[in-house]
Motif scaffolding. Structure first.
Motif, PDB file in Angstrom:
ATOM      1  N   ARG B  51       0.513  -1.121  -0.053  1.00  0.00           N
ATOM      2  CA  ARG B  51       0.462  -0.316  -0.102  1.00  0.00           C
ATOM      3  C   ARG B  51       0.655   1.309  -0.124  1.00  0.00           C
ATOM      4  NH1 ARG B  51      -2.021   0.123   6.222  1.00  0.00           N
ATOM      5  NH2 ARG B  51      -0.278   1.113   5.729  1.00  0.00           N
ATOM      6  N   SER B  55       1.323   4.296  -3.203  1.00  0.00           N
ATOM      7  CA  SER B  55       0.664   5.238  -2.477  1.00  0.00           C
ATOM      8  C   SER B  55       2.592   6.477  -3.010  1.00  0.00           C
ATOM      9  CB  SER B  55       0.401   5.903  -0.967  1.00  0.00           C
ATOM     10  OG  SER B  55       0.601   7.112  -1.110  1.00  0.00           O
ATOM     11  N   VAL B  59       0.194   7.004  -6.568  1.00  0.00           N
ATOM     12  CA  VAL B  59      -1.534   6.170  -7.040  1.00  0.00           C
ATOM     13  C   VAL B  59      -2.434   6.825  -5.703  1.00  0.00           C
ATOM     14  CG1 VAL B  59      -3.125   4.099  -7.312  1.00  0.00           C
ATOM     15  CG2 VAL B  59      -0.709   3.894  -7.591  1.00  0.00           C
ATOM     16  N   HIS B  60      -3.116   7.395  -6.629  1.00  0.00           N
ATOM     17  CA  HIS B  60      -4.090   7.472  -5.585  1.00  0.00           C
ATOM     18  C   HIS B  60      -4.252   6.720  -4.759  1.00  0.00           C
ATOM     19  CE1 HIS B  60      -8.053   9.290  -4.458  1.00  0.00           C
ATOM     20  NE2 HIS B  60      -7.986  11.194  -4.753  1.00  0.00           N
ATOM     21  N   GLY B  61      -5.040   7.205  -3.449  1.00  0.00           N
ATOM     22  CA  GLY B  61      -5.604   6.610  -1.998  1.00  0.00           C
ATOM     23  C   GLY B  61      -7.323   5.220  -2.628  1.00  0.00           C
ATOM     24  N   ASN B  62      -7.445   6.205  -3.011  1.00  0.00           N
ATOM     25  CA  ASN B  62      -8.556   4.889  -3.505  1.00  0.00           C
ATOM     26  C   ASN B  62      -8.671   4.078  -4.319  1.00  0.00           C
ATOM     27  OD1 ASN B  62     -10.057   7.987  -2.801  1.00  0.00           O
ATOM     28  ND2 ASN B  62     -11.363   6.710  -1.596  1.00  0.00           N
ATOM     29  N   TYR B  63      -8.106   4.119  -5.659  1.00  0.00           N
ATOM     30  CA  TYR B  63      -7.388   3.404  -6.005  1.00  0.00           C
ATOM     31  C   TYR B  63      -6.197   2.386  -5.284  1.00  0.00           C
ATOM     32  CZ  TYR B  63      -9.475   6.202 -10.157  1.00  0.00           C
ATOM     33  OH  TYR B  63     -10.010   6.622 -11.194  1.00  0.00           O
ATOM     34  N   VAL B  64      -5.047   3.426  -4.972  1.00  0.00           N
ATOM     35  CA  VAL B  64      -4.265   2.201  -4.294  1.00  0.00           C
ATOM     36  C   VAL B  64      -5.230   0.898  -3.329  1.00  0.00           C
ATOM     37  CG1 VAL B  64      -3.129   1.667  -1.997  1.00  0.00           C
ATOM     38  CG2 VAL B  64      -2.265   3.034  -3.794  1.00  0.00           C
ATOM     39  N   ILE B  65      -6.420   1.253  -2.961  1.00  0.00           N
ATOM     40  CA  ILE B  65      -7.110   0.360  -1.949  1.00  0.00           C
ATOM     41  C   ILE B  65      -7.811  -0.742  -3.128  1.00  0.00           C
ATOM     42  CG2 ILE B  65      -9.409   0.122  -1.024  1.00  0.00           C
ATOM     43  CD1 ILE B  65      -7.344   1.055   0.803  1.00  0.00           C
TER      44      ILE B  65
END
Lengths: 270, 88
Positions: B51, B55, B59-65
């Protein structure tokens, strides 16, 4: 004349109850209580101010504010949420879009739209029978640095003034959804700033909305995480009901859910 | 301004909109990488990155998830929403 008959704010997250059974249940029962209170108000429409999680919007077309205008929505179905269609309120939604434009606040139409958990966790608990028309209103802080607290306060004022000018007998309930502190998909995920969360709610309760609106998203990002930016939806909701008294319904800091979970009711000024 | 993660964002946005292709993340990620012009440094972080590494790559946090969920490496445990929604 239409009126806002109730206003609430709550987190729009749920997580595994394993290991946190008591906290999980307190949160869920708090959400259910909000649902009961809302249904008891017999609303004709719900305005849900929340954020999307890049399930409906693109980083290539930042959309700070948006409104779902469809007459029904099929949910995105993330987190295993049901995909049964829920009713929209297209006339109210389009009217709010037009009103915002007339007052020079840029709000886009979100169409097509498949609401994700930002709408569907609150709405699913509030209206499990899917009877109450709902308007998703997006304060998309996923497009950091916008929109910020001052913008969100302005949007809340637009909502307030729109409902006051609406020439119908609608009974509107407003829900601000998201937050509180959480870090999503980045270092710090799992951190909760309990002191910040409680102070945020205290500021709302003490009528210090202008103080909250004077903060920057950069400050909120540092103190409460990229997920904490979702409190901009709470700020918008508070700005729509000035003078309201806050009743704290639940707060649980749940690291296992990576979120400070909260729910409040705004008791409207006479 | 173009960033190192732009291709990753385009790939993930595509998978958001095309649920039927998400199994490719595990079954044939190289095909996805090729389709979206993902260079080798980005491929490496998508294949194995944590993760925090995703990051740091931008990579955008919501896309990381989302990427980690689809990769079978979620950061939060799965749970059945029915635990709550059956009791609404």
């Amino acid at each position: 004349m239409a009126s806002i008959v109730g206003a609430f704010a709550m987190s729009h997250q749920l997580g595994s109850p394993d290991g946190v059974e008591e906290q999980s249940e307190r949160v869920f029962q708090g959400m259910r209580e909000i649902g009961r209170r809302i249904r008891a108000l017999a609303p004709t429409a719900l305005l849900i101010v929340t954020s999307d999680h890049l399930n409906n919007f693109s980083l290539t077309r930042p959309t700070p504010f948006a409104i779902g205008t469809a007459d029904a929505f099929v949910p995105f179905g993330d987190m295993g949420l049901p995909r049964d269609p829920v009713p929209g309120a297209p006339a109210i939604a389009q009217g709010l879009l037009d009103f915002a434009a007339e007052h020079e606040v840029a709000v886009a139409a979100a169409d097509p739209l498949r609401p994700d958990h930002g709408v569907m966790i609150p709405l699913g608990v509030i209206d499990p029978e899917r009877r109450i028309p709902a308007v998703p209103i997006y304060v998309n802080t996923v497009f950091y640095p916008e929109p910020g607290p001052a913008d969100s306060q302005r949007l809340g004022g637009i909502i307030r003034d729109y409902v006051a000018a609406l020439d119908t007998t609608d009974r509107i309930v407003l829900i601000g959804a998201g937050g509180l502190s959480h870090w999503v998909g980045m270092p710090g995920e799992g951190t909760i700033n309990r002191d910040w969360d409680l102070a945020f709610v205290d500021d709302l309760a003490e009528g210090r909305l202008d103080v909250l609106a004077a903060r920057s998203n950069a400050q909120i990002l540092t103190d409460a995480g990229n997920g904490g930016l979702e409190v901009n939806a709470w700020i918008a909701a508070a700005a729509a009901v000035p003078g309201a008294k806050v009743e704290r319904l639940f707060y649980e800091a749940i690291p296992e859910w990576a979120t400070g979970m909260a729910g409040i009711q705004f008791h409207l000024a006479e | 301004m173009a960033g190192a993660a732009d291709g990753i964002h385009a790939l993930i946005e595509h998978l958001v909109r095309h649920e039927e292709e998400r199994p490719l993340v595990r079954s044939d990620p190289e095909a996805l990488f090729a389709r979206f012009g993902i260079d080798e440094p980005a491929r490496a972080v998508l294949r194995e990155g944590s993760r925090d590494a995703l990051s740091r790559f931008g990579v955008h946090g919501n896309y990381v998830i989302k990427w980690l969920i689809w990769s079978g490496r979620p950061t939060l445990p799965f749970f059945a929403m029915s635990h709550f929604f059956d009791r609404r």
